[in-house]
Design a protein around this motif. Sequence first.
Motif, PDB file in Angstrom:
ATOM      1  N   VAL A 111       0.849  -1.193   0.000  1.00 37.94           N
ATOM      2  CA  VAL A 111       0.000   0.000   0.000  1.00 37.94           C
ATOM      3  C   VAL A 111       0.890   1.250   0.000  1.00 37.94           C
ATOM      4  O   VAL A 111       2.085   1.184   0.304  1.00 37.94           O
ATOM      5  CB  VAL A 111      -0.926   0.030   1.240  1.00 37.94           C
ATOM      6  CG1 VAL A 111      -1.961  -1.082   1.181  1.00 37.94           C
ATOM      7  CG2 VAL A 111      -0.111  -0.051   2.537  1.00 37.94           C
ATOM      8  N   ALA A 112       0.286   2.375  -0.332  1.00 41.88           N
ATOM      9  CA  ALA A 112       1.015   3.643  -0.309  1.00 41.88           C
ATOM     10  C   ALA A 112       1.575   3.897   1.091  1.00 41.88           C
ATOM     11  O   ALA A 112       0.903   3.653   2.098  1.00 41.88           O
ATOM     12  CB  ALA A 112       0.088   4.783  -0.723  1.00 41.88           C
ATOM     13  N   GLY A 113       2.831   4.356   1.130  1.00 37.97           N
ATOM     14  CA  GLY A 113       3.462   4.711   2.400  1.00 37.97           C
ATOM     15  C   GLY A 113       4.411   3.666   2.941  1.00 37.97           C
ATOM     16  O   GLY A 113       5.223   3.963   3.830  1.00 37.97           O
ATOM     17  N   ILE A 114       4.335   2.435   2.431  1.00 37.11           N
ATOM     18  CA  ILE A 114       5.265   1.406   2.906  1.00 37.11           C
ATOM     19  C   ILE A 114       6.507   1.427   1.997  1.00 37.11           C
ATOM     20  O   ILE A 114       6.408   1.705   0.799  1.00 37.11           O
ATOM     21  CB  ILE A 114       4.626  -0.003   2.925  1.00 37.11           C
ATOM     22  CG1 ILE A 114       5.476  -0.968   3.779  1.00 37.11           C
ATOM     23  CG2 ILE A 114       4.418  -0.546   1.516  1.00 37.11           C
ATOM     24  CD1 ILE A 114       4.775  -2.261   4.141  1.00 37.11           C
ATOM     25  N   SER A 115       7.663   1.178   2.577  1.00 35.24           N
ATOM     26  CA  SER A 115       8.882   1.121   1.764  1.00 35.24           C
ATOM     27  C   SER A 115       9.067  -0.292   1.237  1.00 35.24           C
ATOM     28  O   SER A 115       8.598  -1.268   1.830  1.00 35.24           O
ATOM     29  CB  SER A 115      10.105   1.536   2.582  1.00 35.24           C
ATOM     30  OG  SER A 115      10.440   0.529   3.528  1.00 35.24           O
ATOM     31  N   THR A 116       9.792  -0.386   0.118  1.00 33.54           N
ATOM     32  CA  THR A 116      10.048  -1.709  -0.440  1.00 33.54           C
ATOM     33  C   THR A 116      10.985  -2.505   0.484  1.00 33.54           C
ATOM     34  O   THR A 116      10.936  -3.733   0.505  1.00 33.54           O
ATOM     35  CB  THR A 116      10.623  -1.610  -1.863  1.00 33.54           C
ATOM     36  OG1 THR A 116      11.732  -0.709  -1.880  1.00 33.54           O
ATOM     37  CG2 THR A 116       9.558  -1.094  -2.825  1.00 33.54           C
ATOM     38  N   GLU A 117      11.804  -1.808   1.256  1.00 32.92           N
ATOM     39  CA  GLU A 117      12.650  -2.486   2.241  1.00 32.92           C
ATOM     40  C   GLU A 117      11.798  -3.167   3.319  1.00 32.92           C
ATOM     41  O   GLU A 117      12.104  -4.287   3.749  1.00 32.92           O
ATOM     42  CB  GLU A 117      13.597  -1.478   2.896  1.00 32.92           C
ATOM     43  CG  GLU A 117      14.768  -2.087   3.609  1.00 32.92           C
ATOM     44  CD  GLU A 117      15.930  -1.105   3.689  1.00 32.92           C
ATOM     45  OE1 GLU A 117      16.977  -1.449   3.116  1.00 32.92           O
ATOM     46  OE2 GLU A 117      15.781  -0.033   4.295  1.00 32.92           O
ATOM     47  N   GLU A 118      10.721  -2.489   3.741  1.00 36.06           N
ATOM     48  CA  GLU A 118       9.806  -3.099   4.716  1.00 36.06           C
ATOM     49  C   GLU A 118       9.134  -4.336   4.123  1.00 36.06           C
ATOM     50  O   GLU A 118       8.978  -5.358   4.809  1.00 36.06           O
ATOM     51  CB  GLU A 118       8.748  -2.080   5.156  1.00 36.06           C
ATOM     52  CG  GLU A 118       9.282  -0.965   6.039  1.00 36.06           C
ATOM     53  CD  GLU A 118       8.220   0.096   6.301  1.00 36.06           C
ATOM     54  OE1 GLU A 118       7.627   0.071   7.403  1.00 36.06           O
ATOM     55  OE2 GLU A 118       7.979   0.949   5.411  1.00 36.06           O
ATOM     56  N   LEU A 119       8.731  -4.244   2.856  1.00 31.72           N
ATOM     57  CA  LEU A 119       8.122  -5.408   2.194  1.00 31.72           C
ATOM     58  C   LEU A 119       9.114  -6.564   2.144  1.00 31.72           C
ATOM     59  O   LEU A 119       8.749  -7.716   2.379  1.00 31.72           O
ATOM     60  CB  LEU A 119       7.663  -5.040   0.779  1.00 31.72           C
ATOM     61  CG  LEU A 119       6.518  -4.017   0.676  1.00 31.72           C
ATOM     62  CD1 LEU A 119       6.278  -3.653  -0.778  1.00 31.72           C
ATOM     63  CD2 LEU A 119       5.243  -4.551   1.321  1.00 31.72           C
ATOM     64  N   ASP A 120      10.368  -6.247   1.841  1.00 26.82           N
ATOM     65  CA  ASP A 120      11.413  -7.262   1.804  1.00 26.82           C
ATOM     66  C   ASP A 120      11.567  -7.944   3.160  1.00 26.82           C
ATOM     67  O   ASP A 120      11.664  -9.176   3.238  1.00 26.82           O
ATOM     68  CB  ASP A 120      12.742  -6.621   1.384  1.00 26.82           C
ATOM     69  CG  ASP A 120      13.899  -7.594   1.412  1.00 26.82           C
ATOM     70  OD1 ASP A 120      13.993  -8.421   0.494  1.00 26.82           O
ATOM     71  OD2 ASP A 120      14.702  -7.550   2.361  1.00 26.82           O
ATOM     72  N   GLN A 121      11.558  -7.154   4.243  1.00 24.79           N
ATOM     73  CA  GLN A 121      11.748  -7.721   5.578  1.00 24.79           C
ATOM     74  C   GLN A 121      10.579  -8.622   5.968  1.00 24.79           C
ATOM     75  O   GLN A 121      10.782  -9.714   6.528  1.00 24.79           O
ATOM     76  CB  GLN A 121      11.893  -6.605   6.621  1.00 24.79           C
ATOM     77  CG  GLN A 121      12.353  -7.099   7.990  1.00 24.79           C
ATOM     78  CD  GLN A 121      13.736  -7.735   7.955  1.00 24.79           C
ATOM     79  OE1 GLN A 121      14.699  -7.130   7.510  1.00 24.79           O
ATOM     80  NE2 GLN A 121      13.841  -8.985   8.405  1.00 24.79           N
ATOM     81  N   ILE A 122       9.362  -8.197   5.633  1.00 21.31           N
ATOM     82  CA  ILE A 122       8.175  -9.014   5.943  1.00 21.31           C
ATOM     83  C   ILE A 122       8.243 -10.347   5.198  1.00 21.31           C
ATOM     84  O   ILE A 122       7.991 -11.414   5.764  1.00 21.31           O
ATOM     85  CB  ILE A 122       6.878  -8.247   5.591  1.00 21.31           C
ATOM     86  CG1 ILE A 122       6.719  -7.005   6.475  1.00 21.31           C
ATOM     87  CG2 ILE A 122       5.653  -9.154   5.749  1.00 21.31           C
ATOM     88  CD1 ILE A 122       5.669  -6.017   5.963  1.00 21.31           C
ATOM     89  N   ILE A 148       9.262 -16.215   4.872  1.00 20.46           N
ATOM     90  CA  ILE A 148       9.906 -17.350   4.189  1.00 20.46           C
ATOM     91  C   ILE A 148      10.755 -18.156   5.171  1.00 20.46           C
ATOM     92  O   ILE A 148      10.693 -19.385   5.217  1.00 20.46           O
ATOM     93  CB  ILE A 148      10.762 -16.859   2.998  1.00 20.46           C
ATOM     94  CG1 ILE A 148       9.868 -16.259   1.907  1.00 20.46           C
ATOM     95  CG2 ILE A 148      11.607 -18.003   2.418  1.00 20.46           C
ATOM     96  CD1 ILE A 148      10.616 -15.445   0.856  1.00 20.46           C
ATOM     97  N   VAL A 149      11.540 -17.453   5.979  1.00 19.03           N
ATOM     98  CA  VAL A 149      12.495 -18.121   6.873  1.00 19.03           C
ATOM     99  C   VAL A 149      11.811 -18.713   8.100  1.00 19.03           C
ATOM    100  O   VAL A 149      12.016 -19.883   8.449  1.00 19.03           O
ATOM    101  CB  VAL A 149      13.611 -17.132   7.289  1.00 19.03           C
ATOM    102  CG1 VAL A 149      14.504 -17.739   8.365  1.00 19.03           C
ATOM    103  CG2 VAL A 149      14.436 -16.727   6.070  1.00 19.03           C
ATOM    104  N   ASP A 150      10.963 -17.902   8.751  1.00 21.16           N
ATOM    105  CA  ASP A 150      10.402 -18.311  10.050  1.00 21.16           C
ATOM    106  C   ASP A 150       9.143 -19.168   9.923  1.00 21.16           C
ATOM    107  O   ASP A 150       8.974 -20.137  10.663  1.00 21.16           O
ATOM    108  CB  ASP A 150      10.084 -17.076  10.911  1.00 21.16           C
ATOM    109  CG  ASP A 150      11.337 -16.262  11.219  1.00 21.16           C
ATOM    110  OD1 ASP A 150      12.441 -16.852  11.207  1.00 21.16           O
ATOM    111  OD2 ASP A 150      11.217 -15.044  11.452  1.00 21.16           O
ATOM    112  N   VAL A 151       8.269 -18.807   8.998  1.00 16.33           N
ATOM    113  CA  VAL A 151       6.988 -19.516   8.866  1.00 16.33           C
ATOM    114  C   VAL A 151       7.125 -20.706   7.909  1.00 16.33           C
ATOM    115  O   VAL A 151       6.765 -21.834   8.247  1.00 16.33           O
ATOM    116  CB  VAL A 151       5.868 -18.562   8.389  1.00 16.33           C
ATOM    117  CG1 VAL A 151       4.556 -19.324   8.210  1.00 16.33           C
ATOM    118  CG2 VAL A 151       5.692 -17.414   9.384  1.00 16.33           C
ATOM    119  N   GLN A 152       7.669 -20.451   6.721  1.00 21.39           N
ATOM    120  CA  GLN A 152       7.779 -21.519   5.720  1.00 21.39           C
ATOM    121  C   GLN A 152       9.002 -22.407   5.945  1.00 21.39           C
ATOM    122  O   GLN A 152       9.076 -23.496   5.390  1.00 21.39           O
ATOM    123  CB  GLN A 152       7.846 -20.910   4.318  1.00 21.39           C
ATOM    124  CG  GLN A 152       6.582 -20.147   3.916  1.00 21.39           C
ATOM    125  CD  GLN A 152       6.650 -19.639   2.491  1.00 21.39           C
ATOM    126  OE1 GLN A 152       7.723 -19.399   1.936  1.00 21.39           O
ATOM    127  NE2 GLN A 152       5.486 -19.475   1.870  1.00 21.39           N
TER     128      GLN A 152
END
Length: 254
Positions: free
Chosen positions: A33-44, A49-53
């Motif tokens: 969504v507007a206002g989020i950085s692509t770095e934040e998306l990367d971290q999520i 991927i690592v912790d849940v999957q």
Amino acid sequence: MTITIKTAEEIDKMRVAGKLAAEVLEMIAPHVVAGISTEELDQICHDYIVDVQQAIPAPLNYRGFPKSICTSINQQICHGIPSEKKLKNGDIVNIDITVIKDGYHGDTSKMFCIGDVSPHAKRLVDITRECLFLGIAEVKPSARLGDIGHAIQKHAENNRYSIVREFCGHGIGKKFHEDPHVMHFGKRGEGEILEPGMIFTIEPMLNQGKRHMKILADGWTAVTKDRSLSAQWEHTILVTDTGYEILTLRQEEL
């Protein structure tokens, strides 16, 4: 060209990896969504991927790539590096996910429209997705790779878009990139013959302007030379005995 035909056991593992990659795109969608950085998306995505999957984000450290996903905004064609740059209303962004599970890769990408996107940007996104599925529809035993490229090129050019030629789909399995190269342009009846057990990606990149691209100083991000908008969609495809199976299909596409 050395194309590996996957065994039944390998296909099962590829199904798992493909499903996980699709699930990352489903998980991240509400956050794009507007206002989020692509770095934040990367971290999520990384944490999921690592912790849940309990899988591995394939891009991270691949040939030196510094992040776990690729985020390509507006005139960026592909391989955009997540950063502090925030998404804004009217942006279009491709999020490209590749996960490794039990040694096998699943690779997929999706376009997201942020807020109120212009009609011409929305049209580019939609036609690019149509090109992907027209290419997929050509996949069956005894078809040729050129059939896929021809279907994509015809629809793109009929809609007055250009196709990026420097990047293509690729075989995938234990390795991120394997043979064959899957071009998004071509002639019907040319190229390698498809056989059951082949697995490869189809990932057309369409530009609103000319097809020409350049790589930014970061060594990764490909952008349109004329600064026109670009869009891309990607799925991982298995050639079956009767046609194809999309290994990275999302719930919204069923």
